[in-house]
Design a protein around this motif. Structure first.
Motif, PDB file in Angstrom:
ATOM      1  N   CYS A   1       0.877  -1.174   0.000  1.00  0.00           N
ATOM      2  CA  CYS A   1       0.000   0.000   0.000  1.00  0.00           C
ATOM      3  C   CYS A   1       0.919   1.231   0.000  1.00  0.00           C
ATOM      4  O   CYS A   1       2.139   1.084   0.085  1.00  0.00           O
ATOM      5  CB  CYS A   1      -0.903  -0.011   1.217  1.00  0.00           C
ATOM      6  SG  CYS A   1      -0.017   0.362   2.734  1.00  0.00           S
TER       7      CYS A   1
ATOM      8  N   GLY B   1       1.329   3.454   2.258  1.00  0.00           N
ATOM      9  CA  GLY B   1       1.978   3.602   3.564  1.00  0.00           C
ATOM     10  C   GLY B   1       2.167   5.043   3.991  1.00  0.00           C
ATOM     11  O   GLY B   1       1.493   5.963   3.508  1.00  0.00           O
TER      12      GLY B   1
ATOM     13  N   CYS C   1      -0.232   8.067   2.941  1.00  0.00           N
ATOM     14  CA  CYS C   1      -1.500   7.821   3.639  1.00  0.00           C
ATOM     15  C   CYS C   1      -1.470   8.417   5.044  1.00  0.00           C
ATOM     16  O   CYS C   1      -0.495   8.251   5.775  1.00  0.00           O
ATOM     17  CB  CYS C   1      -1.744   6.319   3.718  1.00  0.00           C
ATOM     18  SG  CYS C   1      -3.231   5.922   4.613  1.00  0.00           S
TER      19      CYS C   1
ATOM     20  N   GLY D   1      -0.878   5.807   7.768  1.00  0.00           N
ATOM     21  CA  GLY D   1       0.343   4.993   7.705  1.00  0.00           C
ATOM     22  C   GLY D   1       1.290   5.245   8.866  1.00  0.00           C
ATOM     23  O   GLY D   1       1.564   6.394   9.226  1.00  0.00           O
TER      24      GLY D   1
ATOM     25  N   GLY E   1       0.984  -0.633   5.365  1.00  0.00           N
ATOM     26  CA  GLY E   1       1.579   0.439   6.173  1.00  0.00           C
ATOM     27  C   GLY E   1       0.928   0.654   7.533  1.00  0.00           C
ATOM     28  O   GLY E   1       1.405   1.468   8.321  1.00  0.00           O
ATOM     29  N   CYS E   2      -0.164  -0.018   7.818  1.00  0.00           N
ATOM     30  CA  CYS E   2      -0.779   0.057   9.151  1.00  0.00           C
ATOM     31  C   CYS E   2      -1.748  -1.122   9.297  1.00  0.00           C
ATOM     32  O   CYS E   2      -2.013  -1.818   8.311  1.00  0.00           O
ATOM     33  CB  CYS E   2      -1.498   1.391   9.355  1.00  0.00           C
ATOM     34  SG  CYS E   2      -3.169   1.430   8.679  1.00  0.00           S
TER      35      CYS E   2
ATOM     36  N   ARG F   1      -4.741  -1.418   9.164  1.00  0.00           N
ATOM     37  CA  ARG F   1      -5.916  -1.454   8.260  1.00  0.00           C
ATOM     38  C   ARG F   1      -5.676  -2.431   7.104  1.00  0.00           C
ATOM     39  O   ARG F   1      -6.580  -2.860   6.438  1.00  0.00           O
ATOM     40  CB  ARG F   1      -6.219  -0.060   7.733  1.00  0.00           C
ATOM     41  CG  ARG F   1      -6.892   0.809   8.784  1.00  0.00           C
ATOM     42  CD  ARG F   1      -7.133   2.198   8.219  1.00  0.00           C
ATOM     43  NE  ARG F   1      -7.927   2.979   9.133  1.00  0.00           N
ATOM     44  CZ  ARG F   1      -7.484   3.535  10.238  1.00  0.00           C
ATOM     45  NH1 ARG F   1      -6.211   3.408  10.559  1.00  0.00           N
ATOM     46  NH2 ARG F   1      -8.275   4.219  11.024  1.00  0.00           N
ATOM     47  N   ASN F   2      -4.408  -2.667   6.838  1.00  0.00           N
ATOM     48  CA  ASN F   2      -3.990  -3.785   5.992  1.00  0.00           C
ATOM     49  C   ASN F   2      -4.555  -3.750   4.572  1.00  0.00           C
ATOM     50  O   ASN F   2      -5.094  -4.738   4.071  1.00  0.00           O
ATOM     51  CB  ASN F   2      -4.393  -5.101   6.702  1.00  0.00           C
ATOM     52  CG  ASN F   2      -3.739  -6.318   6.053  1.00  0.00           C
ATOM     53  OD1 ASN F   2      -2.792  -6.172   5.279  1.00  0.00           O
ATOM     54  ND2 ASN F   2      -4.241  -7.495   6.360  1.00  0.00           N
ATOM     55  N   CYS F   3      -4.423  -2.592   3.924  1.00  0.00           N
ATOM     56  CA  CYS F   3      -4.975  -2.460   2.567  1.00  0.00           C
ATOM     57  C   CYS F   3      -4.293  -3.382   1.554  1.00  0.00           C
ATOM     58  O   CYS F   3      -4.871  -3.696   0.521  1.00  0.00           O
ATOM     59  CB  CYS F   3      -4.864  -1.017   2.098  1.00  0.00           C
ATOM     60  SG  CYS F   3      -5.889   0.068   3.084  1.00  0.00           S
TER      61      CYS F   3
HETATM   62  S1  SF4 Z   1      -2.797  -0.089   5.160  1.00  0.00           S
HETATM   63 FE1  SF4 Z   1      -4.238   1.283   4.167  1.00  0.00          FE
HETATM   64  S2  SF4 Z   1      -4.714   2.712   5.750  1.00  0.00           S
HETATM   65 FE2  SF4 Z   1      -2.853   1.675   6.395  1.00  0.00          FE
HETATM   66  S3  SF4 Z   1      -1.163   2.836   5.589  1.00  0.00           S
HETATM   67 FE3  SF4 Z   1      -1.621   1.399   4.052  1.00  0.00          FE
HETATM   68  S4  SF4 Z   1      -3.045   2.471   2.718  1.00  0.00           S
HETATM   69 FE4  SF4 Z   1      -3.018   3.575   4.598  1.00  0.00          FE
END
Ligand code: SF4
Ligand code: FAD
Ligand code: NAD
Ligand code: FES
Length: 806
Positions: A636, A638, A642, A645, A675-676, A678-680
């Motif tokens: 993602c 990150g 974001c 992130g 990057g966090c 939320r795991n996109c």
């Molecule tokens: S996982 Fe999603 S919300 Fe988290 S840093 Fe990556 S893009 Fe952003």
């Protein structure tokens, strides 16, 4: 005094009926068996395995000569019954033997249908039905090179695979556009063809054979359109016909087969028929499962046990070709009043379709993943109402981490339900073997009951029954042989490669006394992988052992063209690279330019001969979208972009992809970095997923997002980027060194358990050692596209582009 029972036909159906009768009424009859073949009763199904080099003739004997003696049965081999006097109740044979009977069973099976073509009587034109045919093919392969198999059904394809294993060049001639049209729909059939092509089989589809060419021995086959193909062996596999001549000549009623009622009685008193020669309710079967059902009813009838009679069978089939999983059962074609649910995954080459009518499952076709075959077949046979569960059956339970447990399924089966269709073994028989004979593994169950011994399709159900009866701890894992060419397991082979310093497949096969000195399509790629993993410097990659996609460094598509997918580290590209991709797409008239599921760009529809030029003009490295190696690292954006992130997932992904690319792994591997939490990037369904958390990273392993969805398990929480690299490389090397060839990380971890992986990586010293071994091997790899371009240049096979540097 005992009554006299005579059996004509020492094949699978007749002898199975006798076996069942002996269990019900061991002392009722004095039994005499006549068989045309010189052998005791053997498993005809497994002739395909003998041809493929996975079994010997000895392995496939069901009842040896001692069995007949021990059970007081008189066996006359090489004796063909030529007449039945139904008035006097006497049978007589071609060699002048006679025997009288009180009851008679006709089980003469089928005859292969031989196309009545001009030249069909030439030497080298054979069927595939018995041991003699099998031996003829094995001998022909020692002298000749070109085989043509006529008929793209189950038998033709199994014959073709066997002949390939015997190092013949094999063309399969099929009259229709789609192979196995009686068992598969068009989608599954196309996937099957492409898979078999990648194994080296050639297909001549929609071809109608006109004549067989040659003087004494066949030299070729001519088609109605005037074209010809070279052949010094022709195998006809265009179907079978019930062997009814004897019954007809003896005045017994026949139609297509010998007509029988629900108790397997013919129209003639005291004469019964069973197996492929019999016709029940207008149906003649050509598979073993129905024959066992018939045998059970016949045994009850002869033993005098009341029963409701035979009511016909629903059939399922599984193609026995190594490396290809195809299953079909019941009514799989859509028709009025039916609804179907299907999924198609072109990436993992999996296709599943179920057909439902009035809430009941009536048919299924599976390609690629057939593990649910036996379960679906049981449901079809049971006429089970599956309303509301249709999707779950194909996709696995929603919201839960796994498809509905196989244990729940076997628990719900009734004791008399058949688990192994090929050998007619019920759940109750298997449970008794576990309880009374102490079976603790699938192999033990095979030994005690024969279940799993033929097509192997019931192995998952038998494994579930063992777990159901004994609990996971009570089950002994089977020593998985590498393939039928050896009895040695993977561990023993790997150990021998290490300790005996074996560096080529040929050496391994010689030293470890492979049964088939050339190996087969299952062991050759596996050995090539193990050798490369253990001896990265000494072993020369054996290209001929790799599958066609790996050999060509591109995925072959269903129209025979290739896809080209260049590496885009971490899914992060540049305007410059995009321009190059666009230029190539325009120049080579690329039909489809697609952003793939792995965050890169695929060019689809490239001709094989254009591949090196396309690679050169792209001037990018291979994305290995075809290989058993890292596919891609998905990221993602990150913390770079974001607002949620916590870490720089893009840089981490790019770095990981650079470290992991090119090197061979036991199966394909996919990685992602989010990057966090939320795991996109969906890191928790990857073989390895990295998820940024506050002040560090988490590493997850063993995930899978294909048809067999499995969430990854947490391996470790780490603070620094260097630690992530160290753990990742060590984990990859642990997987490379310990998994079976072709075993995805999800299956490996399910097999060995996450705790053993954690233990293997716990000490920093061990991690460093693994990382070092990994980096050493990785350092020896090169980009294959550039290697080929260089090679082409040296061979002067094409004019290199002056403007582009390689
Ligand atoms: S996982 Fe999603 S919300 Fe988290 S840093 Fe990556 S893009 Fe952003
Ligand atoms: C290579 C191959 C692979 C197969 N794979 C599968 C599979 O995976 N799954 C599946 O379900 N089915 C499979 N089949 C089909 C399966 O083998 C048959 O359905 C089964 O063998 C039929 O049993 P049967 O006893 O009716 O006939 P057979 O097994 O053919 O037995 C009949 C016997 O009778 C003998 N005989 C005939 N006439 C006379 C006579 N007048 N006097 C004395 N003896 C006589 C014949 O020589 C023969 O030995 C396969 C078949 C082949 C050839
Ligand atoms: N794995 C298994 O279950 C298995 C394996 C082998 C054999 N068998 C059984 O053995 C029996 C024989 O198998 P089979 O494959 O010969 O029978 P089949 O009838 O299932 O298939 C014959 C195939 O040959 C094709 N064909 C017919 N005429 C042709 C022609 N002139 N040119 C080219 N193709 C032509 C048909 O379209 C058909 O697909 C069947 O009963 C089969 O079920 C089963
Ligand atoms: S179903 Fe074929 S071996 Fe059991």
């Amino acid at each position: 005094m005992k009554k006299k029972l005579v059996l004509i036909g020492n094949g699978m159906a007749g002898v199975n009926a006798i076996e069942q009768l002996l269990k019900l009424a061991p002392d009722k009859y004095e039994i005499t068996v006549f068989g045309s073949e010189p052998h005791p009763n053997y498993n005809r199904i497994l002739l395909s395995s003998v041809l493929a080099g996975d079994a010997t003739i000895q392995d496939i004997v069901i009842n040896d000569m001692d069995w007949y003696t021990d059970n007081g049965i008189t066996l006359h081999t090489s004796q063909t019954v030529t007449h039945i006097d139904t008035e006097m109740k006497i049978v007589s044979t071609d060699k002048g033997l006679t025997a009288s009977y009180d009851d008679l069973i006709i089980a003469t099976g089928s005859l292969p249908f031989m196309l009545p073509l001009p030249g069909a009587d030439k030497e080298g034109v054979i069927a595939f039905r018995d041991i003699q045919d099998c031996e003829s093919m094995i001998n022909a392969a020692k002298q000749y090179k070109h085989a043509v198999v006529i008929g793209g059904g189950l038998l033709g394809l199994e014959a073709a695979r066997g002949l390939l294993n015997l190092n013949m060049e094999v063309s399969v001639v099929h009259i229709f556009k789609h192979l196995m049209e009686r068992q598969l729909d068009e989608t599954a059939s196309d996937m099957l063809r492409s898979e078999l092509e990648s194994q080296g089989m050639k297909f001549l589809l929609e071809q109608n054979t006109d004549s067989i060419l040659g003087d004494e021995r066949v030299t070729g086959v001519r088609f109605k359109d005037g074209s010809e193909v070279k052949a010094d062996l022709v195998v006809m596999a265009v179907g079978i016909r019930p062997n009814v001549a004897l019954a007809k000549e003896s005045g017994i009623e026949i139609n297509r087969g010998i007509v029988v009622n629900d108790y397997l009685e013919t129209d003639t008193p005291h004469v019964y028929a069973v197996g492929e020669c019999a016709e029940h309710s207008g149906v003649v079967y050509g598979l073993v499962a129905p024959l066992f059902d018939q045998g059970a009813e016949l045994a009850k009838r002869l033993a005098g046990i009341p029963s409701s009679g035979y009511k016909g069978s629903v059939v399922s089939t599984k193609l026995k070709v190594s490396g290809v999983n195809v299953f079909s059962a019941g009514q799989f074609v859509d028709s009025e009043g039916t609804r179907s649910f299907r999924i198609q995954d072109d990436f993992d080459r999996v296709y599943k379709k179920i057909v439902v009518q009035d809430g009941k499952l009536i048919g299924a076709v599976l390609f690629g993943d057939t593990s649910d075959g036996s379960k679906l077949f049981s449901m079809i046979r049971a006429g089970q109402d599956i309303s509301g569960q249709e999707k779950e059956l194909v996709l696995g339970a929603q919201g839960s981490s796994k498809p509905k447990s196989g244990i729940d399924f076997v628990a719900a089966m009734s004791n008399d339900e058949i688990v192994c269709g090929c050998n007619g073994v019920s759940k109750g028989t298997i449970l008794s073997a576990i309880e009374e004979k102490g079976c603790t593994s699938v192999n033990d169950v095979k030994y005690c009951t024969k279940a799993t011994g033929s097509c192997g399709g019931c192995k998952p159900l038998v494994a579930d029954l063992l777990t159901y009866a004994l609990g996971a701890e009570g089950v002994t894992a089977i020593k998985e042989g590498v393939c039928g060419c050896t009895t040695l397991g993977r561990e023993e082979v790997v150990e021998a490669i290490r300790t005996m310093r074996l560096t080529s497949s040929r050496e391994v096969m010689n030293v470890l006394e492979w049964k088939n000195p050339e190996g087969c399509s299952k062991c050759r790629p596996a050995l090539n992988y193990y050798l490369g993993m253990i001896w990265p410097e000494e072993h020369t990659d054996e290209k001929e052992s790799r599958f066609v996609n790996e050999r060509n460094h591109g995925n072959i598509q269903k129209d025979g063209t290739y896809s080209v997918i260049p590496r885009i580290h971490g899914g992060v590209t540049t305007a410059e690279d995009l321009k190059k991709i666009a230029d190539v797409a325009v120049k080579y008239d690329v039909e489809t330019v697609k952003i793939t599921g792995a965050q890169r760009i695929g060019l689809y529809g490239i001709k094989k001969e254009d591949l090196p030029k396309v690679w050169e003009e792209l001037d990018m490295t291979s994305g290995f979208a075809y290989g058993k190696s890292l596919r891609a690292v998905k990221t993602c954006v990150g913390s770079t972009w974001c607002r949620f992130g916590t870490q720089d997932s893009m840089s981490m992904g790019i770095e990981l992809e650079k470290r992991l690319e090119r090197i061979s792994t036991p199966a394909k591997t996919k990685v992602a970095v989010s990057g966090c939490p939320r795991n996109c990037a969906e890191a928790t369904i990857k073989d390895l997923g990295v998820v940024a958390i506050d002040g560090g990273w988490e590493i997850y392993v063993g995930g899978n997002g294909g048809t067999d969805i499995r969430p990854a398990e947490l391996l470790v929480k780490l603070k620094t980027e260097d630690e992530v690299i160290e753990w990742t490389l060590a984990y990859f090397q642990l997987y490379r060194e310990n998994a079976n060839y072709n075993e995805r990380t999800s299956k490996w971890i399910e097999r060995v358990g996450i705790e053993s992986i954690k233990k293997g990586l716990a000490s920093q010293e061990e991690r460093k050692a693994l990382q070092q071994r990994y980096e050493f091997s990785a350092g020896l790899t090169q980009d294959p596209w550039k290697e080929i371009i260089e090679q082409e240049r040296l061979n002067k096979n094409y004019e290199p582009l002056q403007s582009l540097k390689v």
